[in-house]
Design an enzyme around this catalytic site. Structure first.
Site, PDB file in Angstrom:
ATOM      1  N   GLU A  35       0.825  -1.210   0.000  1.00 51.23           N
ATOM      2  CA  GLU A  35       0.000   0.000   0.000  1.00 51.23           C
ATOM      3  C   GLU A  35       0.858   1.258   0.000  1.00 51.23           C
ATOM      4  OE1 GLU A  35      -3.002  -0.380  -0.697  1.00 51.23           O
ATOM      5  OE2 GLU A  35      -3.024  -2.545  -0.340  1.00 51.23           O
ATOM      6  N   HIS A  41       3.225   6.259  -5.476  1.00 53.63           N
ATOM      7  CA  HIS A  41       2.825   6.456  -6.862  1.00 53.63           C
ATOM      8  C   HIS A  41       1.948   7.701  -6.992  1.00 53.63           C
ATOM      9  CE1 HIS A  41       1.406   4.241 -10.772  1.00 53.63           C
ATOM     10  NE2 HIS A  41       2.144   5.310 -11.015  1.00 53.63           N
TER      11      HIS A  41
END
Length: 255
Positions: A35, A41
């Protein structure tokens, strides 16, 4: 003129069980880093359009950074740096970590299970009209798995990814292949390599605003195809799973 970007905020939440026992298992740590990869990202994305930034891109691209972060926490040097940051890292640490982080009897089985789940997802979402899903799951498991089908069960009904991924569960295998290509080319020898980190940062900044296969090829330094992608899945399992896949005929020079 100066280009402005929205300031990103990402939150990570992990249920650690009972308050009196707040430690994490290795699987939970890997999930946390998975996660974290999604969070990075999104935080690093710098694209002109929001729908090409971070995890908003195609699923088989969005899972690459998350799977890549799993590789990092499975690396002995990163692991020991997390649990004992003041202890100098040694060759004995690397050997011990390789044996206990990579070298488990279940690595190959996990890969096999991922292939089974992806194949079932594709079959259930194909144009073929199905009257009963249990027989499809059983046929695929008998054909693709080394484990026998548990009779009088419907394990696939408890696998929620089949519902909300809709024929895209293969993305995890696809992304693991790409993540392995990146990790073993850039970070395996030195997971804290700053130059490799800068290149990865630029890769994540671009998101899916460009052709991501060419973006990955630019990152790893060479063009790749199906054979390299299969090798990127198989070779780490062979290397760290006590020879379970020695019978496979895959190139030894995939990275």
């Amino acid at each position: 003129s100066k280009q402005w970007y929205q300031r990103r905020v990402r939150g990570l939440r992990k249920d650690c069980g009972e308050f009196s026992y707040p430690t994490l298992t290795m699987d939970e740590v890997q999930t946390l880093f998975h996660e974290l990869g999604h969070a990075l990202h999104g935080l690093l994305g710098r694209t002109s359009y929001q729908h090409t930034s971070g995890t908003r891109g195609p699923t088989d691209f969005a899972e690459i950074p998350s799977t890549l972060l799993e590789n990092f926490i499975s690396h002995p040097r990163v692991w020991y740096n997390c649990i004992s940051p003041t202890t100098p890292f040694s060759e004995s640490h690397f050997k011990h970590g390789t044996e206990h982080l990579f070298n488990t009897p279940y690595t190959a089985l996990q890969m096999e299970t991922s292939i089974l789940h992806a194949a079932l997802d594709q079959q259930l979402h194909s144009s073929t009209l199905l009257s009963e899903t249990g027989s499809v799951a059983r046929e695929l498991q008998e054909r693709l798995s080394s484990l026998s089908y548990p009779v009088e069960t419907s394990w696939h009904l408890r696998f929620s990814h089949l519902h909300f991924y809709g024929a895209r569960y293969y993305s995890y295998l696809w992304s693991r292949s790409i993540a392995n290509l990146i990790f073993y080319n850039l970070f395996y020898e030195d997971p804290f390599n700053e130059e490799a980190g800068r290149r990865l940062k630029e890769f994540l900044r671009r998101g899916s605003s460009v052709n991501y296969q060419r973006s990955v090829e630019q990152l790893v330094g060479y063009e790749f195809g199906l054979e390299e992608m299969v090798g990127a899945l198989v070779e780490p399992v062979r290397a760290f799973s006590r020879g379970y896949l020695d019978h496979q005929d895959i190139s030894d020079q995939w990275w």
